[in-house]
Design a protein around this motif. Structure first.
Motif, PDB file in Angstrom:
ATOM      1  N   GLN A   1      23.794 -46.978  -4.845  1.00 37.58           N
ATOM      2  CA  GLN A   1      22.984 -46.606  -6.017  1.00 37.58           C
ATOM      3  C   GLN A   1      22.212 -47.888  -6.685  1.00 37.58           C
ATOM      4  OE1 GLN A   1      25.820 -44.770  -8.722  1.00 37.58           O
ATOM      5  NE2 GLN A   1      25.956 -42.768  -7.437  1.00 37.58           N
ATOM      6  N   THR A   2      22.770 -48.879  -6.644  1.00 39.19           N
ATOM      7  CA  THR A   2      22.246 -50.187  -7.281  1.00 39.19           C
ATOM      8  C   THR A   2      22.070 -51.448  -6.222  1.00 39.19           C
ATOM      9  OG1 THR A   2      24.054 -51.006  -7.780  1.00 39.19           O
ATOM     10  CG2 THR A   2      22.695 -49.486  -9.431  1.00 39.19           C
ATOM     11  N   PHE A   3      20.949 -52.338  -6.311  1.00 35.40           N
ATOM     12  CA  PHE A   3      20.766 -53.167  -5.491  1.00 35.40           C
ATOM     13  C   PHE A   3      20.277 -54.407  -6.071  1.00 35.40           C
ATOM     14  CE2 PHE A   3      16.578 -51.525  -5.633  1.00 35.40           C
ATOM     15  CZ  PHE A   3      15.982 -52.485  -5.207  1.00 35.40           C
ATOM     16  N   VAL A   4      20.398 -55.652  -5.249  1.00 40.70           N
ATOM     17  CA  VAL A   4      19.879 -56.943  -5.843  1.00 40.70           C
ATOM     18  C   VAL A   4      19.133 -57.676  -4.745  1.00 40.70           C
ATOM     19  CG1 VAL A   4      21.903 -58.265  -5.629  1.00 40.70           C
ATOM     20  CG2 VAL A   4      20.118 -59.004  -7.354  1.00 40.70           C
ATOM     21  N   ILE A   5      18.123 -58.353  -4.926  1.00 42.01           N
ATOM     22  CA  ILE A   5      17.737 -59.172  -3.572  1.00 42.01           C
ATOM     23  C   ILE A   5      17.911 -60.730  -4.085  1.00 42.01           C
ATOM     24  CG2 ILE A   5      15.482 -60.074  -2.732  1.00 42.01           C
ATOM     25  CD1 ILE A   5      14.162 -57.427  -3.472  1.00 42.01           C
ATOM     26  N   ILE A   6      18.625 -61.152  -3.320  1.00 40.28           N
ATOM     27  CA  ILE A   6      19.155 -62.555  -3.619  1.00 40.28           C
ATOM     28  C   ILE A   6      18.110 -63.691  -3.572  1.00 40.28           C
ATOM     29  CG2 ILE A   6      20.526 -64.402  -2.498  1.00 40.28           C
ATOM     30  CD1 ILE A   6      22.366 -62.735  -3.822  1.00 40.28           C
TER      31      ILE A   6
ATOM     32  N   ILE B   1      20.907 -57.721  -0.819  1.00 37.63           N
ATOM     33  CA  ILE B   1      19.790 -57.803   0.143  1.00 37.63           C
ATOM     34  C   ILE B   1      19.402 -59.466   0.172  1.00 37.63           C
ATOM     35  CG2 ILE B   1      17.468 -57.307   0.833  1.00 37.63           C
ATOM     36  CD1 ILE B   1      19.327 -54.944   0.949  1.00 37.63           C
ATOM     37  N   ARG B   2      19.335 -60.045   1.478  1.00 38.30           N
ATOM     38  CA  ARG B   2      19.080 -61.099   1.592  1.00 38.30           C
ATOM     39  C   ARG B   2      18.272 -61.457   2.794  1.00 38.30           C
ATOM     40  NH1 ARG B   2      23.783 -65.261   2.460  1.00 38.30           N
ATOM     41  NH2 ARG B   2      23.851 -64.067   4.347  1.00 38.30           N
ATOM     42  N   TYR B   3      16.841 -61.940   2.618  1.00 38.76           N
ATOM     43  CA  TYR B   3      15.977 -61.982   3.826  1.00 38.76           C
ATOM     44  C   TYR B   3      15.609 -63.414   4.085  1.00 38.76           C
ATOM     45  CZ  TYR B   3      12.234 -62.738   0.370  1.00 38.76           C
ATOM     46  OH  TYR B   3      11.504 -63.262  -0.420  1.00 38.76           O
ATOM     47  N   ASN B   4      15.253 -63.466   5.365  1.00 39.41           N
ATOM     48  CA  ASN B   4      14.744 -65.037   6.089  1.00 39.41           C
ATOM     49  C   ASN B   4      13.959 -64.303   7.005  1.00 39.41           C
ATOM     50  OD1 ASN B   4      14.562 -67.651   6.529  1.00 39.41           O
ATOM     51  ND2 ASN B   4      16.597 -68.066   7.093  1.00 39.41           N
ATOM     52  N   SER B   5      13.095 -65.551   7.697  1.00 38.16           N
ATOM     53  CA  SER B   5      12.246 -65.482   8.613  1.00 38.16           C
ATOM     54  C   SER B   5      12.013 -66.479   9.481  1.00 38.16           C
ATOM     55  CB  SER B   5      10.879 -65.075   8.365  1.00 38.16           C
ATOM     56  OG  SER B   5      10.170 -66.537   7.818  1.00 38.16           O
TER      57      SER B   5
ATOM     58  N   VAL C   1      11.583 -61.243  11.094  1.00 40.11           N
ATOM     59  CA  VAL C   1      11.981 -60.891   9.902  1.00 40.11           C
ATOM     60  C   VAL C   1      13.386 -60.322  10.070  1.00 40.11           C
ATOM     61  CG1 VAL C   1      11.544 -59.518   7.940  1.00 40.11           C
ATOM     62  CG2 VAL C   1       9.750 -60.126   9.483  1.00 40.11           C
ATOM     63  N   ILE C   2      14.364 -61.139   9.348  1.00 38.19           N
ATOM     64  CA  ILE C   2      15.665 -61.103   9.360  1.00 38.19           C
ATOM     65  C   ILE C   2      16.308 -60.702   7.873  1.00 38.19           C
ATOM     66  CG2 ILE C   2      17.901 -62.413   9.693  1.00 38.19           C
ATOM     67  CD1 ILE C   2      16.176 -64.598  11.032  1.00 38.19           C
ATOM     68  N   VAL C   3      16.874 -59.442   8.044  1.00 36.91           N
ATOM     69  CA  VAL C   3      17.290 -58.964   6.503  1.00 36.91           C
ATOM     70  C   VAL C   3      18.831 -58.678   6.719  1.00 36.91           C
ATOM     71  CG1 VAL C   3      17.085 -57.205   4.903  1.00 36.91           C
ATOM     72  CG2 VAL C   3      15.077 -57.616   6.113  1.00 36.91           C
ATOM     73  N   ASP C   4      19.624 -59.270   5.753  1.00 38.13           N
ATOM     74  CA  ASP C   4      21.021 -58.995   5.800  1.00 38.13           C
ATOM     75  C   ASP C   4      21.322 -57.999   4.637  1.00 38.13           C
ATOM     76  OD1 ASP C   4      21.661 -61.178   7.342  1.00 38.13           O
ATOM     77  OD2 ASP C   4      21.510 -62.673   5.950  1.00 38.13           O
ATOM     78  N   PHE C   5      22.103 -57.176   4.785  1.00 38.11           N
ATOM     79  CA  PHE C   5      22.736 -55.963   3.960  1.00 38.11           C
ATOM     80  C   PHE C   5      24.187 -56.234   3.770  1.00 38.11           C
ATOM     81  CE2 PHE C   5      19.237 -54.175   6.175  1.00 38.11           C
ATOM     82  CZ  PHE C   5      18.383 -53.902   5.392  1.00 38.11           C
TER      83      PHE C   5
END
Length: 199
Positions: A49-54, A96-100, A147-151
């Motif tokens: 229901q909720t999320f955050v982008i590190i 959520i954390r993303y990198n490339s 495009v790398i996304v960690d959940f």
């Protein structure tokens, strides 16, 4: 033996159809995006229901371009909010954390420009040098983009999954579009798996 002249309109129609199929094949190969799943430590067991982008919270850039990085943050947030989640930096259900990886590469293509059969230049002199038979090697630059996304589950601090979208960028002016499409594919994959698990 009679020789039948082919119908011009039929020939034109077949030629146009062939050109369309070749064009579609080229477009498909150029826009191909592959998604790889790894780092699954926890199953998806609840509706989020909720999320955050590190990256947004700690100022961690995932792309070399600050402009592109900001667009990525906006797209991720809009995508999840459209799916019904709410941004919550204090008590998120999903982190959520993303990198490339932006890897410049080169590709060599060998072209044989000879438009004539080999016997066309050798019928009178088999030793005659034919400059048209010399292959040409052309080099093109492209970027292999990941495009790398960690959940991540914030309670147990473990990976639900890592999804890596891989594509090629043939020109810098198309990079933003490719990144957007890759993000769409990555988050569609996550949301579809999340929906299937919750049923």
């Amino acid at each position: 033996m009679s020789f039948q002249i082919p119908n011009y309109s039929e020939l034109k129609r077949k030629t146009q159809r062939f050109a369309f199929l070749v064009g579609a094949l080229v477009l498909t190969s150029c826009s191909s995006i592959e998604v790889f799943k790894e780092n699954t430590e926890l199953p998806i067991a609840k509706p989020y229901q909720t999320f955050v982008i590190i990256n947004k919270e700690v100022g961690m850039r995932g792309f070399s371009s600050q402009f592109l990085d900001e667009l990525v943050q906006i797209q991720i947030q809009e995508t999840l909010e459209e799916a019904g989640l709410v941004y919550d930096a204090k008590q998120p259900d999903l982190v959520i954390r993303y990198n490339s990886n932006e890897d410049p590469r080169q590709r060599e293509t060998v072209n044989n420009p000879n438009p004539y059969p080999f016997w066309g230049y050798r019928i009178y002199d088999p030793w005659m040098y034919n400059p048209y038979n010399t292959p040409r090697v052309t080099t093109s630059n492209y970027e292999l983009l990941q495009v790398i996304v960690d959940f991540i589950d914030p309670v147990q601090d473990k990976f639900l999954m890592t999804l890596t979208g891989v594509t090629e960028v043939s020109s810098p002016k198309y990079k933003e579009k490719k990144v957007r499409k890759t993000l769409d594919t990555v988050f569609s994959t996550f949301l579809s798996q999340s929906t299937q698990t919750q049923k």
